[in-house]
Design a protein around this motif. Structure first.
Motif, PDB file in Angstrom:
ATOM      1  N   HIS A  29       0.662  -1.260  -0.038  1.00 40.06           N
ATOM      2  CA  HIS A  29       0.006  -0.074   0.043  1.00 40.06           C
ATOM      3  C   HIS A  29       0.811   0.967   0.035  1.00 40.06           C
ATOM      4  N   HIS A  78      -2.025  -0.767   9.020  1.00 33.88           N
ATOM      5  CA  HIS A  78      -2.162   0.475   9.727  1.00 33.88           C
ATOM      6  C   HIS A  78      -3.497   0.709  10.543  1.00 33.88           C
ATOM      7  N   TYR A 145      -4.889   4.341   5.733  1.00 30.89           N
ATOM      8  CA  TYR A 145      -4.310   4.516   4.420  1.00 30.89           C
ATOM      9  C   TYR A 145      -3.854   3.275   3.670  1.00 30.89           C
ATOM     10  N   HIS A 210      11.290  -3.103   5.094  1.00 30.00           N
ATOM     11  CA  HIS A 210      10.746  -1.930   5.600  1.00 30.00           C
ATOM     12  C   HIS A 210      11.653  -0.890   6.035  1.00 30.00           C
ATOM     13  N   GLU A 266       7.428  -5.454   7.010  1.00 34.41           N
ATOM     14  CA  GLU A 266       6.108  -5.089   7.457  1.00 34.41           C
ATOM     15  C   GLU A 266       5.154  -6.606   7.422  1.00 34.41           C
TER      16      GLU A 266
HETATM   17 FE   LIG Z   1       3.036   0.596   5.567  1.00 30.15          FE
END
Ligand SMILES: [Fe+2]
Length: 306
Positions: A29, A78, A145, A210, A266
């Motif tokens: 994302h 998230h 998001y 990440h 992540e």
């Molecule tokens: Fe992220």
């Protein structure tokens, strides 16, 4: 008088749609990918960037459309819920989703339909399996998001109902301890899909390695500075993707925690483990549609068809 029929080949057949999970995608994302695409829903404007990843998403969209799902079920890192696994049961979430670190890149106006029956079924199945689970019914909760980014990139037309699941952890914990619960949540998700007879596509909304830059170029989409954080992070991603491409998915039970330890990935938020568990760890390889870095993080678009 002759009777004339105008029929398209195959149109006389009754096509029975099979229910169940028909495909799963690793669908990262990064807000930059949405920003680069300049959709009308996103306020900031760009000159492009990160094209190879976006071409991978274009292929994902073609394949997703061919699967003709009733619903997209997304797990995203998230929407962090520290107590329990939450499922968005708001029938028509609407609002503006803002990326808190990159508000100059992602201010996205969303308006979509939730498959409330399936969302409630997942809550019930998760609770029956012993998880702390909750139906989120507050329309004022802003959709994160990572959920919006994956859903837009997979289906920018927003013409397929959605079920959105939270991440019951903090992706910045220095641990992969939460992955066991994702097995249980994945199995509960699969049972709910079977029980409701839905034809579902699953989206795991997470990046791979990440680590990322803490400085941004004057032009955010300046591809002259886009590269992996370092060779170690890149090599870790390639090692994981080699296992993905070779299959079977069972090997990822050990490869994912190893990758998390090596790259601060992540995937520790559990989205990928949830997806594979829901599909029952099928004895197949994944199809890597694209890989690329975004502000140095590693991102792969992958399809599994069980
Ligand atoms: Fe992220």
């Amino acid at each position: 008088m002759a009777r004339v029929f105008h029929a398209t080949a195959g149109s006389s057949r009754t096509v029975r749609k099979r229910g169940g999970i028909v495909a799963g995608y690793l669908a990262p994302h990064p807000p930059h990918l949405v920003y680069a695409e300049n959709p009308p829903q996103n306020e900031p404007r760009s000159t492009g960037g990160w094209e190879v990843l976006r071409w991978g998403y274009e292929e994902l969209r073609r394949r997703l459309a061919a699967h003709a799902p009733d619903v997209l079920v997304v797990h995203a890192p998230h929407w962090i819920t520290m107590v329990g696994h939450h499922v968005n049961c708001v029938p028509n979430p609407r609002g503006i989703s803002v990326e808190p670190i990159f508000p100059h890149l992602f201010r996205y106006h969303y308006d979509f339909a939730t498959d409330v029956d399936l969302a409630e079924a997942i809550v019930a199945e998760a609770a029956d399996a012993g998880l702390v689970a909750s139906a989120m019914r507050d329309p004022g909760v802003r959709v994160d998001y990572a959920t919006i980014g994956a859903l837009h990139l997979a289906n920018p037309a927003w013409d397929i109902p959605v079920v959105s699941l939270s991440a019951n952890n903090n992706p910045y914990f220095y641990s992969d301890a939460a992955l066991d619960e994702m097995e249980t949540l994945g199995a509960a998700t699969a049972r709910a899909i079977e029980r409701t007879g839905r034809r579902a596509v699953l989206l795991a909304s997470n990046s791979l390695s990440h680590l990322h830059w803490d400085r941004e170029p004057d032009l955010p989409e300046d591809m002259g500075v886009e590269r992996p954080f370092d060779h170690h992070q890149y090599a870790g991603d390639m090692e994981l993707l080699q296992v993905v491409r070779e299959g079977p998915t069972e090997r990822l039970r050990t490869a994912v925690p190893k990758h998390i330890a090596a790259t601060q990935a992540e995937t520790k938020a559990g989205s990928l483990t949830w997806l594979l568990a829901a599909m029952g760890w099928p004895a197949i390889a994944g199809d890597v549609l694209a890989y690329g870095t975004v502000i140095a993080t590693g991102n792969a678009v992958v399809e599994w068809v069980p």
